[in-house]
Design a protein around this motif. Sequence first.
Motif, mmCIF file in Angstrom:
data_model
loop_
_atom_site.group_PDB
_atom_site.id
_atom_site.type_symbol
_atom_site.label_atom_id
_atom_site.label_comp_id
_atom_site.label_asym_id
_atom_site.label_seq_id
_atom_site.Cartn_x
_atom_site.Cartn_y
_atom_site.Cartn_z
ATOM 1 N N MET A 1 -18.648 -5.386 -33.599
ATOM 2 C CA MET A 1 -17.690 -5.755 -32.553
ATOM 3 C C MET A 1 -16.529 -6.562 -33.131
ATOM 4 O O MET A 1 -15.369 -6.328 -32.785
ATOM 5 N N VAL A 2 -16.868 -7.486 -34.021
ATOM 6 C CA VAL A 2 -15.820 -8.319 -34.628
ATOM 7 C C VAL A 2 -14.864 -7.465 -35.455
ATOM 8 O O VAL A 2 -13.642 -7.656 -35.420
ATOM 9 N N ASN A 3 -15.417 -6.499 -36.180
ATOM 10 C CA ASN A 3 -14.565 -5.635 -37.005
ATOM 11 C C ASN A 3 -13.629 -4.776 -36.172
ATOM 12 O O ASN A 3 -12.626 -4.274 -36.684
ATOM 13 N N ASP B 1 -7.435 -4.968 -29.645
ATOM 14 C CA ASP B 1 -6.210 -5.571 -29.144
ATOM 15 C C ASP B 1 -5.014 -4.640 -29.346
ATOM 16 O O ASP B 1 -4.170 -4.501 -28.455
ATOM 17 N N SER B 2 -4.950 -3.989 -30.505
ATOM 18 C CA SER B 2 -3.863 -3.048 -30.753
ATOM 19 C C SER B 2 -3.891 -1.910 -29.742
ATOM 20 O O SER B 2 -2.840 -1.494 -29.220
ATOM 21 N N ALA B 3 -5.090 -1.404 -29.431
ATOM 22 C CA ALA B 3 -5.213 -0.311 -28.470
ATOM 23 C C ALA B 3 -4.822 -0.757 -27.066
ATOM 24 O O ALA B 3 -4.188 -0.001 -26.322
ATOM 25 N N MET B 4 -5.182 -1.981 -26.686
ATOM 26 C CA MET B 4 -4.822 -2.470 -25.356
ATOM 27 C C MET B 4 -3.313 -2.630 -25.222
ATOM 28 O O MET B 4 -2.730 -2.323 -24.183
ATOM 29 N N VAL B 5 -2.671 -3.122 -26.281
ATOM 30 C CA VAL B 5 -1.210 -3.243 -26.260
ATOM 31 C C VAL B 5 -0.572 -1.860 -26.160
ATOM 32 O O VAL B 5 0.362 -1.631 -25.377
ATOM 33 N N SER B 6 -1.085 -0.909 -26.946
ATOM 34 C CA SER B 6 -0.552 0.453 -26.912
ATOM 35 C C SER B 6 -0.788 1.094 -25.553
ATOM 36 O O SER B 6 0.088 1.794 -25.027
ATOM 37 N N ALA B 7 -1.959 0.871 -24.982
ATOM 38 C CA ALA B 7 -2.251 1.426 -23.660
ATOM 39 C C ALA B 7 -1.291 0.857 -22.623
ATOM 40 O O ALA B 7 -0.829 1.582 -21.728
ATOM 41 N N GLY B 8 -0.984 -0.442 -22.744
ATOM 42 C CA GLY B 8 -0.009 -1.042 -21.832
ATOM 43 C C GLY B 8 1.346 -0.373 -21.942
ATOM 44 O O GLY B 8 2.033 -0.132 -20.938
ATOM 45 N N ASN C 1 -4.155 -12.001 -41.849
ATOM 46 C CA ASN C 1 -4.692 -13.362 -42.017
ATOM 47 C C ASN C 1 -5.650 -13.727 -40.890
ATOM 48 O O ASN C 1 -6.712 -14.318 -41.115
ATOM 49 N N LEU C 2 -5.256 -13.358 -39.673
ATOM 50 C CA LEU C 2 -6.106 -13.664 -38.523
ATOM 51 C C LEU C 2 -7.447 -12.948 -38.641
ATOM 52 O O LEU C 2 -8.507 -13.543 -38.407
ATOM 53 N N ASN C 3 -7.411 -11.659 -39.020
ATOM 54 C CA ASN C 3 -8.652 -10.895 -39.153
ATOM 55 C C ASN C 3 -9.520 -11.424 -40.292
ATOM 56 O O ASN C 3 -10.754 -11.434 -40.195
ATOM 57 N N SER C 4 -8.875 -11.863 -41.376
ATOM 58 C CA SER C 4 -9.634 -12.396 -42.501
ATOM 59 C C SER C 4 -10.363 -13.676 -42.126
ATOM 60 O O SER C 4 -11.487 -13.931 -42.559
ATOM 61 N N LEU C 5 -9.714 -14.490 -41.301
ATOM 62 C CA LEU C 5 -10.313 -15.767 -40.903
ATOM 63 C C LEU C 5 -11.407 -15.594 -39.866
ATOM 64 O O LEU C 5 -12.307 -16.437 -39.758
ATOM 65 N N THR C 6 -11.340 -14.523 -39.079
ATOM 66 C CA THR C 6 -12.242 -14.403 -37.927
ATOM 67 C C THR C 6 -13.182 -13.216 -38.022
ATOM 68 O O THR C 6 -13.716 -12.787 -37.013
ATOM 69 N N SER C 7 -13.411 -12.693 -39.214
ATOM 70 C CA SER C 7 -14.297 -11.533 -39.305
ATOM 71 C C SER C 7 -15.670 -11.946 -39.808
ATOM 72 O O SER C 7 -16.417 -12.646 -39.139
ATOM 73 N N HIS C 8 -16.018 -11.508 -41.036
ATOM 74 C CA HIS C 8 -17.366 -11.766 -41.551
ATOM 75 C C HIS C 8 -17.647 -13.251 -41.752
ATOM 76 O O HIS C 8 -18.797 -13.689 -41.685
ATOM 77 N N TRP D 1 -15.054 -16.630 -28.743
ATOM 78 C CA TRP D 1 -14.439 -16.105 -29.969
ATOM 79 C C TRP D 1 -13.493 -14.952 -29.634
ATOM 80 O O TRP D 1 -12.332 -14.921 -30.056
ATOM 81 N N ILE D 2 -13.973 -13.969 -28.852
ATOM 82 C CA ILE D 2 -13.157 -12.809 -28.482
ATOM 83 C C ILE D 2 -11.943 -13.239 -27.676
ATOM 84 O O ILE D 2 -10.826 -12.743 -27.871
ATOM 85 N N TYR D 3 -12.136 -14.183 -26.751
ATOM 86 C CA TYR D 3 -11.025 -14.648 -25.905
ATOM 87 C C TYR D 3 -9.921 -15.285 -26.755
ATOM 88 O O TYR D 3 -8.738 -14.967 -26.608
ATOM 89 N N LEU D 4 -10.324 -16.193 -27.644
ATOM 90 C CA LEU D 4 -9.326 -16.883 -28.470
ATOM 91 C C LEU D 4 -8.641 -15.907 -29.431
ATOM 92 O O LEU D 4 -7.422 -15.993 -29.664
ATOM 93 N N TYR D 5 -9.400 -14.976 -29.986
ATOM 94 C CA TYR D 5 -8.823 -14.000 -30.906
ATOM 95 C C TYR D 5 -7.753 -13.168 -30.200
ATOM 96 O O TYR D 5 -6.641 -12.992 -30.707
ATOM 97 N N ARG D 6 -8.101 -12.639 -29.031
ATOM 98 C CA ARG D 6 -7.150 -11.768 -28.327
ATOM 99 C C ARG D 6 -5.924 -12.533 -27.861
ATOM 100 O O ARG D 6 -4.830 -11.978 -27.771
ATOM 101 N N LYS D 7 -6.103 -13.804 -27.563
ATOM 102 C CA LYS D 7 -4.968 -14.613 -27.119
ATOM 103 C C LYS D 7 -3.898 -14.678 -28.209
ATOM 104 O O LYS D 7 -2.696 -14.610 -27.935
ATOM 105 N N VAL D 8 -4.326 -14.792 -29.461
ATOM 106 C CA VAL D 8 -3.385 -14.846 -30.587
ATOM 107 C C VAL D 8 -2.972 -13.444 -31.014
ATOM 108 O O VAL D 8 -1.791 -13.166 -31.254
ATOM 109 N N ALA D 9 -3.943 -12.524 -31.081
ATOM 110 C CA ALA D 9 -3.666 -11.188 -31.625
ATOM 111 C C ALA D 9 -2.734 -10.383 -30.739
ATOM 112 O O ALA D 9 -1.921 -9.593 -31.250
#
Length: 711
Positions: A407-409, A415-422, A348-355, A283-291
């Motif tokens: 973790m899901v939330n 992902d935003s933090a990893m992009v910013s860190a990059g 939309n992505l977060n809504s589909l993959t959260s709770h 789940w985390i892998y697929l989410y980050r791939k898109v996010a």
Amino acid sequence: MENNTQRTEDQPSVPKKKTARRLFQYAMTAKGTFIAAIIALAIGVGAELASPFIAKMMIDDHMMGIENPFYETDRAGEGVVAYQDSYYKRSDRFEEGEAHGAEVRILQVGRGFVFVDQPVETPEGDRSFENGTLTIQTADGTDTYPARQLSKGELFSFYEPEIPGIMRLILFYLMFLAISIVMEFGKTYWLQSSANRVIQKLRLDLYAHIQRLPVNFFDNLPAGKVVSRVTNDTEAVKDLFIAVLSNFTTGVVYITGIYIALFILDPRLAAVSLFIVPLIVLWIYLYRKVATKYNTIIRSRLSELNAIINESIQGMSIIRVFRREKQTRDEFEELNGDYMKHQNKMLNLNSLTSHNLVNVLRNIAFTVVIWYFGSSTIEGAASIISLGALYAFVDILGRLFQPITGMVNQLAALDSAMVSAGRVFELLDEKGENVTDGSMPRYKGNVKFDNVSFAYKKDYVLKNISFEAAQGQTVALVGHTGSGKSSIINLLFRFYDPQKGTIMIDGQSVRDLPKQHIRQHMGIVLQDPYLFTGTIVSNVSLGDERISRERAVEALREVGADKILADLPGGFDEPVIEKGSTLSAGQRQLISFARALAFDPAILILDEATANIDTETEALIQSALNVLKRGRTTFVIAHRLSTIRSADQILVLHRGEIMERGSHDELMALGGRYFQMYQLQQGGGDSITPVIGKPESGFEASPAFGGVRGD
């Protein structure tokens, strides 16, 4: 004002693994508090997970423990129950070797309990009680036993010995609850304090590195984007350490503790429940791939929005004078619209993959457990776990989804933090200039350009430049816009180094000297001087401990600033806001002159320093300029040729080459390009054809002097 670099930031240039490794290295700067937080977290998780085991003991050992065999005993005492003139004690409370009588059983039937005055071979099964007979339906058949219904008082007498044990377990529960609360506070405090320390160091490193970046770096990256890296991107990294790291660390430790507890309760059910872990990882892998794709664009657009806002504020007067408000607003709206579009995609992505997915996982897990438990029941009583163990198992399994939800939330923030860190590390990876501590003795200021050629990109803007300037001499650089005047000053300051030739100060190549040491004994007065927020005096000293207040005030008086600035309410302590916008051009220029005088440079550069000063003010500072230039090598970039008549040497530049050189009188006698320029400025008649040089391609605005690169 369209941003030509908009699309260059859409793809991250720092690999994810490298970013994670470098973030870990920064985290190690506060490893003590991080370790303390993790220890507190582990203790807190252990204390919290103790409650299902306490509940299991209450159910199995006390509430359901009444169904354990009882034996008749001949005396009253602790744990002994009196019933119908006899005494009974639970089998597990007899001491080793203690004599006991016949076995009896207390069994629950529906909402009541019955007393069976004999052993029961198989108490598990479907029970019923009617007309004094207990019937137990098992897989092997039907068993019947004579039994008596217990009244509430009789039932309580059998439960009374369990009360002390239940009270002890309640006390243990409250103790573990207190430990959990304290550890939660410690974990939160230590995690957040260590995160703040890490981000403080990251910001300091980033800002210090910006100070070391070469001037040409800022030619290609707008100030607003640099500001976005230091503020917005580091703030996102801060969220990573405070919120994301907290939730993920808590989640990993919690999930680990939960599975340990599940295996302690029942290894079979725990093994069945392990299917959740690979699903979470996938789940985390697929989410980050898109996010990551969306977040990269989002951070880039936010950076571009900062850049266009900064540019608009800086040029607000120009925008309004030329009525460009609509075009500027449209450009901002286009960027803001693209930013919102990708934010909605992330929403939309977060809504589909959260709770939703958490609930799906929870339902699947409970379905599997119920299915397995039902299958075990059908197979036989031997494989059935106790009611207390089943309750604890379901309780702990339900707790498993709390950290998963946390973790899901935080996946979006991760992902935003990893992009910013990059993006932050990308800026940190830019090659900076070495900073050398210490200083060098004040040099004399003998400057020599020996066959110097220089290009910002491909085309040379300076070609075979050779001249010498002795200590105390004034060298004037004249020529049309784009002729190379400012480029010579850029090379002298070592903002750039020439591709060919040598520049020497006091006979030593500038390449052999640290840049900071060279600039220590140089001063500059710009056509449009830059003032910092503070006071007039602080803008003279620039906070340098070597420049006392008395020296700053003396410098102001030497350039005649006391006469021009005397009417200000605060005098020399008058507040200066950004860029000195409340001061006149002449007042700003006088402060800039005093700044140069206070630092006592060996080499002084005047970049059209009197262009914005009226005739009366110029007359006031001419005598101070003569004092300022005495004993110093002075370079003057001048368009008003009347201000350089006393120069020792005048270099006439055209398209990066020295066309003429000499004193004012020598060049006037030559009757060439300088003569024509001077006559034109003095109103020598329309018959004189002005010499207009066409700037070569590649000239761009130079941030070093605010003029035209190649000027």
